[in-house]
Design an enzyme around this catalytic site. Structure first.
Site, PDB file in Angstrom:
ATOM      1  CE1 TYR A   1      -3.653  -2.432   5.891  1.00  0.00           C
ATOM      2  CE2 TYR A   1      -3.147  -0.127   5.437  1.00  0.00           C
ATOM      3  CZ  TYR A   1      -3.429  -1.410   4.986  1.00  0.00           C
ATOM      4  OH  TYR A   1      -3.472  -1.668   3.626  1.00  0.00           O
TER       5      TYR A   1
ATOM      6  CE  LYS B   1      -0.468  -4.538   3.091  1.00  0.00           C
ATOM      7  NZ  LYS B   1      -1.038  -5.840   2.620  1.00  0.00           N
TER       8      LYS B   1
ATOM      9  CB  THR C   1      -0.909  -0.004   1.245  1.00  0.00           C
ATOM     10  OG1 THR C   1      -1.521   1.278   1.391  1.00  0.00           O
ATOM     11  CG2 THR C   1      -0.128  -0.302   2.525  1.00  0.00           C
ATOM     12  CG  ASP C   2      -1.307   4.927  -0.673  1.00  0.00           C
ATOM     13  OD1 ASP C   2      -1.735   4.207   0.252  1.00  0.00           O
ATOM     14  OD2 ASP C   2      -2.006   5.810  -1.218  1.00  0.00           O
ATOM     15  CD  GLU C   3      -3.052   3.666   4.757  1.00  0.00           C
ATOM     16  OE1 GLU C   3      -2.753   3.590   5.957  1.00  0.00           O
ATOM     17  OE2 GLU C   3      -4.211   3.676   4.351  1.00  0.00           O
TER      18      GLU C   3
END
Ligand code: NAD
Ligand code: TDX
Length: 364
Positions: A172, A176, A148-150
């Protein structure tokens, strides 16, 4: 980079973990819908977010159903994972706990699936690669980790490139990032064929209604308040789920081993702008929107540089104006699907996350 070369062949056997969730099921429906002979095994734990009904379009079509197998199980369990990886040409890991707010309330499941689960999958892939080296199978499986971009954390200006440092800021996104780093360590240490995708905020049909867009659509349909965190000027780059699924498949077939690919949406918008688009499509008033207490550690902005993916020959097909209109219409037309999703444990979650916030809310 060589976009023409296909690294896993044209009719592979794929193991898709988390394939009953939002993006995983879009991937399965899309790939099987091509009717090109690809075979898919879905391994899914069917958590609150995973639903067999998300695969009904494929399971109800005899030609597709013949190429789809569903296994109910957990990626942290090697007795389930190992035999499935032994039959696969590639493993795509969509499985994750995926909601930031839930990771703030209860982080543990995020680490189990996001770190131990990835470890179990990687060990199985490594064993199969060893079998390929000894001639016991024809080639080593490829491992694609859906990230993810996060993982870049909050990006105040500019666009994140794949070589930027990771700075996750929620349980979260930390889980990741850990999963990605573990996967990359297998590439460096054992030569495992790993590719990683970092997708933007994704939206579209079948998204579990805890996330901003489906939560606000379904609340607005019922004239319920829309809880906007803080000033609502946080920015996300929105990617339609069918583009996310197709871009993952493009990277699976053409990505270089040991590489990371950003998957941008090319629709950089504030949350306020997204909410306005939803309300306009539904014909509902802005007065439904309520300013509520912010998410702790709320990332202000994500933005991805897509140069590397473009170099692989991929272009998104759905612009935001079209995608959001179709998504609003899908939820309006699929009332039974989202009311079922918002049953059972939903009320407890909603109360925990929103009751106090809404009680203290103000005009937005
Ligand atoms: P989702 O929550 O809709 O689906 C997750 C699926 O994984 C569910 O079917 C669930 O049952 C399954 N699952 C969870 N734990 C499992 C386990 N231990 N074993 C087997 N299956 C398990 O999530 P999503 O939005 O479809 O996201 C899919 C992937 O894409 C995730 O890895 C997520 O981090 C990533 N991602 C999501 C977005 C987004 O905006 N939704 C953006 C970028 C990346
Ligand atoms: O009730 C809400 N009110 C609100 O203002 C919710 C649920 C969200 N928001 C805000 C928070 C974010 O700024 O909307 C924005 C989007 O929130 P989410 O839909 O929860 O997404 P986000 O936290 O940005 O993370 C998503 O994108 C990256 C996915 O959930 C992740 O799985 C993905 O990795």
């Amino acid at each position: 980079m060589n976009a023409a070369r296909d690294r896993i062949g044209s009719t592979p056997r794929l193991l898709v973990t988390g394939g009953a969730g939002f993006i995983g099921s879009a991937y399965v429906r899309d790939v099987l819908g091509r009717r090109d002979g690809t075979r898919i095994t879905v391994l899914d734990k069917l958590t609150y977010a995973g639903r067999r009904a998300n695969l009904a379009l494929a399971e109800d079509d005899p030609e597709q159903a013949a190429r789809l197998r569903f296994v109910h199980g957990d990626i942290v369990d090697p007795t389930v994972v190992d035999p499935l990886v032994a039959e696969a040409d590639a493993v795509l890991n969509f499985a994750a706990e995926s909601h930031v707010d839930r990771s703030i309330l209860d982080p543990e499941a995020f680490l189990s699936t996001g770190v131990i689960g990835v470890h179990v999958l990687l060990e199985a892939v490594r064993r199969e690669a060893d079998r390929a080296t000894s001639g016991a199978r024809s080639s080593a499986p490829r491992f694609l980790q859906v990230s993810t971009d996060e993982v870049y954390g909050s990006v105040h200006e500019g666009w994140s490139r794949e070589s930027d440092a990771l700075a996750p800021r929620s349980p979260y996104s930390a889980a990741k990032a850990a999963g990605e780093l573990l996967a990359m360590s297998y590439h460096a240490t054992y030569g495992t064929d790993v590719v990683i995708t970092r997708g933007s905020n994704t939206y579209g049909p079948y998204q579990y209604p805890e996330k901003l867009i489906p939560l606000f659509i379904t609340n607005a349909i019922d004239d319920q308040p829309l809880p906007l965190y803080g000033d609502g000027l946080q920015e996300r780059d929105w990617l339609h789920v069918s583009d996310h699924a197709k871009a993952i498949d493009h990277v699976l077939h053409h990505g270089d081993p040991g590489e990371v690919y950003n998957l941008p949406g090319e629709a950089q918008l504030t949350n306020r702008a997204v909410v306005a688009a939803i309300l306009e499509r539904l014909g509902k008033p802005w007065s439904l929107v309520r300013t509520v207490e912010d998410r702790p550690g709320h990332d202000r902005r994500y933005a991805l540089d897509g140069t590397r993916l473009a170099g692989l020959g991929w272009r998104n097909l759905t612009d935001f104006a079209t995608g959001i209109a179709e998504t609003v219409d899908w939820f309006r037309d699929n009332d039974a699907w989202w009311r079922e999703a918002r049953s059972g444990a939903w009320d407890d979650y909603y109360r925990r996350q929103y009751s106090a916030r809404l009680a203290a809310s103000r005009e937005a």
